[in-house]
Design a protein around this motif. Structure first.
Motif, mmCIF file in Angstrom:
data_model
loop_
_atom_site.group_PDB
_atom_site.id
_atom_site.type_symbol
_atom_site.label_atom_id
_atom_site.label_comp_id
_atom_site.label_asym_id
_atom_site.label_seq_id
_atom_site.Cartn_x
_atom_site.Cartn_y
_atom_site.Cartn_z
ATOM 1 N N GLN A 7 109.564 31.153 54.491
ATOM 2 C CA GLN A 7 110.386 30.147 53.809
ATOM 3 C C GLN A 7 110.577 30.476 52.330
ATOM 4 O O GLN A 7 111.636 30.192 51.759
ATOM 5 C CB GLN A 7 109.808 28.749 54.013
ATOM 6 C CG GLN A 7 109.957 28.277 55.459
ATOM 7 C CD GLN A 7 109.874 26.765 55.621
ATOM 8 O OE1 GLN A 7 109.897 26.023 54.650
ATOM 9 N NE2 GLN A 7 109.784 26.318 56.871
ATOM 10 N N MET A 8 109.568 31.096 51.709
ATOM 11 C CA MET A 8 109.718 31.539 50.314
ATOM 12 C C MET A 8 110.882 32.520 50.213
ATOM 13 O O MET A 8 111.777 32.367 49.383
ATOM 14 C CB MET A 8 108.445 32.262 49.836
ATOM 15 C CG MET A 8 107.254 31.361 49.605
ATOM 16 S SD MET A 8 107.355 30.461 48.056
ATOM 17 C CE MET A 8 106.811 31.722 46.953
ATOM 18 N N GLN A 9 110.837 33.541 51.089
ATOM 19 C CA GLN A 9 111.898 34.551 51.085
ATOM 20 C C GLN A 9 113.252 33.901 51.349
ATOM 21 O O GLN A 9 114.237 34.185 50.669
ATOM 22 C CB GLN A 9 111.627 35.598 52.168
ATOM 23 C CG GLN A 9 110.479 36.536 51.877
ATOM 24 C CD GLN A 9 110.717 37.396 50.642
ATOM 25 O OE1 GLN A 9 109.869 37.455 49.760
ATOM 26 N NE2 GLN A 9 111.868 38.039 50.562
ATOM 27 N N ALA A 10 113.256 33.036 52.369
ATOM 28 C CA ALA A 10 114.515 32.426 52.775
ATOM 29 C C ALA A 10 115.117 31.610 51.635
ATOM 30 O O ALA A 10 116.300 31.740 51.316
ATOM 31 C CB ALA A 10 114.282 31.539 54.000
ATOM 32 N N MET A 11 114.295 30.800 50.980
ATOM 33 C CA MET A 11 114.843 29.929 49.934
ATOM 34 C C MET A 11 115.314 30.726 48.728
ATOM 35 O O MET A 11 116.330 30.387 48.114
ATOM 36 C CB MET A 11 113.817 28.872 49.560
ATOM 37 C CG MET A 11 113.722 27.815 50.651
ATOM 38 S SD MET A 11 112.728 26.435 50.108
ATOM 39 C CE MET A 11 112.070 25.868 51.653
ATOM 40 N N MET A 12 114.589 31.799 48.404
ATOM 41 C CA MET A 12 115.048 32.631 47.281
ATOM 42 C C MET A 12 116.382 33.285 47.621
ATOM 43 O O MET A 12 117.301 33.314 46.802
ATOM 44 C CB MET A 12 113.991 33.695 46.952
ATOM 45 C CG MET A 12 112.753 33.083 46.307
ATOM 46 S SD MET A 12 111.614 34.311 45.627
ATOM 47 C CE MET A 12 111.021 35.126 47.082
ATOM 48 N N ASN A 13 116.497 33.781 48.839
ATOM 49 C CA ASN A 13 117.753 34.411 49.260
ATOM 50 C C ASN A 13 118.904 33.413 49.276
ATOM 51 O O ASN A 13 120.020 33.725 48.857
ATOM 52 C CB ASN A 13 117.586 35.042 50.644
ATOM 53 C CG ASN A 13 116.791 36.337 50.582
ATOM 54 O OD1 ASN A 13 116.872 37.089 49.609
ATOM 55 N ND2 ASN A 13 116.013 36.607 51.616
ATOM 56 N N ILE A 14 118.617 32.225 49.772
ATOM 57 C CA ILE A 14 119.675 31.209 49.844
ATOM 58 C C ILE A 14 120.177 30.877 48.436
ATOM 59 O O ILE A 14 121.391 30.798 48.198
ATOM 60 C CB ILE A 14 119.167 29.942 50.578
ATOM 61 C CG1 ILE A 14 118.940 30.252 52.062
ATOM 62 C CG2 ILE A 14 120.148 28.780 50.425
ATOM 63 C CD1 ILE A 14 118.187 29.180 52.840
#
Lengths: 264, 430
Positions: A78-85
């Motif tokens: 989720q960390m990766q996902a939110m940064m990418n988003i």
């Protein structure tokens, strides 16, 4: 091999007051793995050839988080996902193409719930639509005429998202001898790398999964096996190498086949 | 009259006992976590109609599918015959539906052929399972009870069908003899040939007919009560289980909302940290699974199509998706017994992970969804495997060393490999 054209980043485009029509999500394998980099470049050649206004994120791109999620680490995912988003939204990205079925699946299916809504396509789907529009057609006397070619379905493109026809469409235009593997489409056999297996040693068994899959390929008597996933590419190449079939069997990505057939 | 009373008591007892066991299973399934699977009812009905009622996914393998179809259709239709048997039993009538005349003859005609088809199919299944070396019937999880269970089911079905045909044969012969109350009714395309070998004495024939009748009905009632103890429960649960199928693409793994709140707070320091106590990340025991996972476990009929398609299993690794489902059911039964005994669950120092499913099994999974694709009743072993991985990683920080190293790379460099973020676009100028 130096690119003869410039590959723009979203940041550069923004500096010029532009937004890309399509963002090319390169993925970690496509960025760092030498073999996968060749696929990445071929996709850029295709995008450049058909004149799509595209960009990459470059150093701003991060792993989608797929291997973390499948290994059970929801936090890192989720960390990766939110940064990418955040980054994608910062560039007002609407449409994404990616060469990695794992990136494709994650952005398409798991980002919306975290607020990331993008239209995501796999590069084979993009190529299919370009063929349908007549923008890509094999050149005369291309390298694949009459060759015996088969296709290995990546789990995260096939079973996971039911994309079976797009990659086959590319091969159908080639005027080659197409064959299906014994286990294909929804019954396809995994290359052995999904679910974070790419990053660990396999559990003990009789053999490795990629060897089992390579045996299917050898049994098909194909001289070219088409892949559509950088992980499958690695696993199948390792399998072919260990079976000492490198001289007889080539593993090529659908993008590479398209670029070569169109003499790009 | 006395036989009517006995029959009635038996029937009521069988139904009550079944209701009690069904209630226990329902209670066990409700031990799972809440999950909403009631959206898009039309789509769900369609899936249930195709997959459970229409046996769609069975036809990936045509021969067993056809044999299974015989048994399934036979089972469904013979229930009409069961209705007649129950009415006859309670009211002391004989062939109460025979007033329908030629339609009744047609029904009996069809039941006879179906009964024969069921009998032969079960015989073929018995041979396939016990004498042919079919990969999916060879797993280590099938040794002992599951193998016996399968054979009990097949033999019972063979015996029940034999009794049905035997009953008809004796009845037919008595009809020919004009022996009251065996009036002319029905058509007996199969059992008329069986009648040839029966004795000619009316008394003996009546005894055979009655014995078969009682054996058939008592057998069916006993079988009904065997269901909750057996993999055969799929004949009932296949329907709700397919109705509550996952509708999202197979590749979509649900995000954990509890993590979302924490990650948001981490990324944005202005947000307050979530205060709600998180009970557990991932799955340690059956209570951490969703009710659908538990329904899956009770629905599993141990056919092993999942395991036969599992790349890890095919290559000799320990993982068998079928075993994941069987272990879940076994542990759930154990938890249920614990609750029955102690009113509330008393800690027994056991859990689904380690005591039933080993780490080696869960780490062998490639999440390829082959097991999910193959299951004829839409069971999802992958969700359970993923839940166990989440527990191992997020609660215990226990995972393969290379996997933990991969997490570190992701956190530090945004890539699973140890390359610097700054080098990510180097390919553009090589």
């Amino acid at each position: 091999m130096e690119s003869t054209f410039h590959i723009p980043t979203a940041a550069e485009m923004l500096a010029n007051g532009e937004t890309p029509d399509l963002l090319f999500w390169v993925g970690c394998a496509g960025s760092f793995d030498e073999r996968a980099q060749r696929i990445t470049r071929d996709i850029c050649k295709i995008l450049n050839h058909v004149g799509i206004k595209y960009a990459i994120l470059g150093t701003e791109e991060g792993c989608t988080g797929d291997p973390a999620k499948r290994a059970g680490n929801e936090f890192v995912f989720q960390m990766q996902a939110m940064m990418n988003i955040q980054i994608l939204e910062g560039y007002a990205i609407k449409k994404i193409v990616t060469a990695c079925p794992h990136c494709f699946n994650t952005i398409k299916n798991e980002y919306p719930n975290l607020g990331g809504h993008f239209e995501v396509i796999h590069h084979t789907q993009l190529i299919q639509s370009l063929i349908d529009e007549g923008k890509l057609r094999p050149a005369d006397g291309h390298a694949f005429q009459g060759k015996r070619i088969t296709y290995h379905d990546p789990c995260y493109l096939g079973r996971a998202n039911e994309v079976y026809e797009a990659p086959r469409k590319v091969l159908e235009t080639l005027d080659a001898d197409l064959i299906e593997l014994k286990r294909c489409k929804s019954n396809g056999l995994c290359c052995g790398a999904g679910g974070a297996q790419m990053f660990k040693e396999p559990e003990p068994g009789n053999k490795d999964i990629n060897m089992e899959r390579t045996e299917d390929i050898i049994a098909s008597k194909a001289s070219i096996v088409a892949a559509a996933c950088p992980f499958c590419m690695t696993m199948l190449r390792d399998g072919v190498k260990l079976k000492e079939k490198e001289a007889e069997i080539q593993v090529l990505d659908i993008a590479e086949i398209t670029a070569r057939a169109n003499k790009l | 009259m006395i036989s009517q009373v006995i029959f009635f008591c038996l029937l009521i007892f069988a139904l009550l006992f079944f209701a009690k066991n069904a209630g226990r299973i329902y209670r066990n399934i409700k031990l799972g976590k809440a999950e909403n699977r009631s959206d898009r009812p039309t789509e769900r009905l369609k899936i249930m109609t195709l997959v459970a009622f229409g046996q769609k996914k069975m036809f990936k393998k045509p021969l067993p599918a056809l044999l299974h179809l015989f048994v399934y259709v036979g089972f469904c239709i013979i229930n009409i015959e069961m209705l007649e048997i129950v009415i006859d039993g309670v009211f002391g009538t004989h062939r109460v539906f025979s007033f329908m005349g030629s339609f009744y003859n047609f029904l009996i005609f069809a039941f006879e052929w179906l009964a024969l088809a069921v009998l032969l199919s079960c015989a073929v299944f018995f041979v396939r399972r016990n004498m042919l070396h079919i990969y999916r019937f060879g797993g280590r999880e099938l040794l002992k009870w599951p193998k016996t269970d399968a054979n009990i089911i097949l033999i019972t079905e063979i015996l029940l069908m034999a009794a049905f045909l035997g009953m008809n044969a004796a009845d037919y012969k008595l009809q020919m003899l004009g022996h009251a109350p065996y009036h002319l009714a029905g058509a007996f395309p199969v059992s008329q040939y069986l009648a040839i070998i029966l004795p000619d004495s009316a008394q003996t024939l009546v005894a055979i007919e009655r014995a078969c009748w009682w054996f058939h009905i008592v057998g069916v009632l006993a079988f009904l009560n065997y269901l909750p103890l057996s993999k055969h429960l799929h004949i009932l649960l296949a329907f709700p289980n397919t109705y509550f199928s996952k509708l999202a693409p197979k590749g979509k793994f649900e995000n954990m909302p509890s993590v979302t709140a924490e990650v948001k707070a981490m990324l944005d320091p202005t947000l307050p940290a979530p205060t709600a106590e998180i009970s557990r990340f991932g799955v340690k025991d059956v209570q951490d699974l969703t009710w659908k996972n538990l329904l899956d476990a009770y629905t599993c009929t141990e056919c092993g199509r999942c395991t036969a398609a599992c790349p890890a299993n095919i290559t000799g690794k320990l993982l068998s998706p079928r075993k994941i489902m069987m272990d879940t059911r076994d542990r759930l039964e154990e938890v249920g017994i614990n609750i029955d005994k102690n009113k509330v669950f008393q800690e027994d120092n056991k859990s689904l992970i380690d005591d039933y499913i080993t780490r080696e099994e869960i780490w062998a999974c490639t999440t390829c969804n082959a097991c999910v694709e193959q299951c004829p009743v839409n069971i999802n072993p992958l969700e359970i495997i993923m839940g166990l991985r989440q527990y191992a990683i997020m609660e215990e920080s226990k995972g393969p060393a290379s996997v933990t190293a991969m997490f570190t790379n992701l956190e530090n460099n945004g890539a699973p490999w140890k390359y610097a973020q700054a080098d990510r676009a180097n390919w553009t100028n090589t």
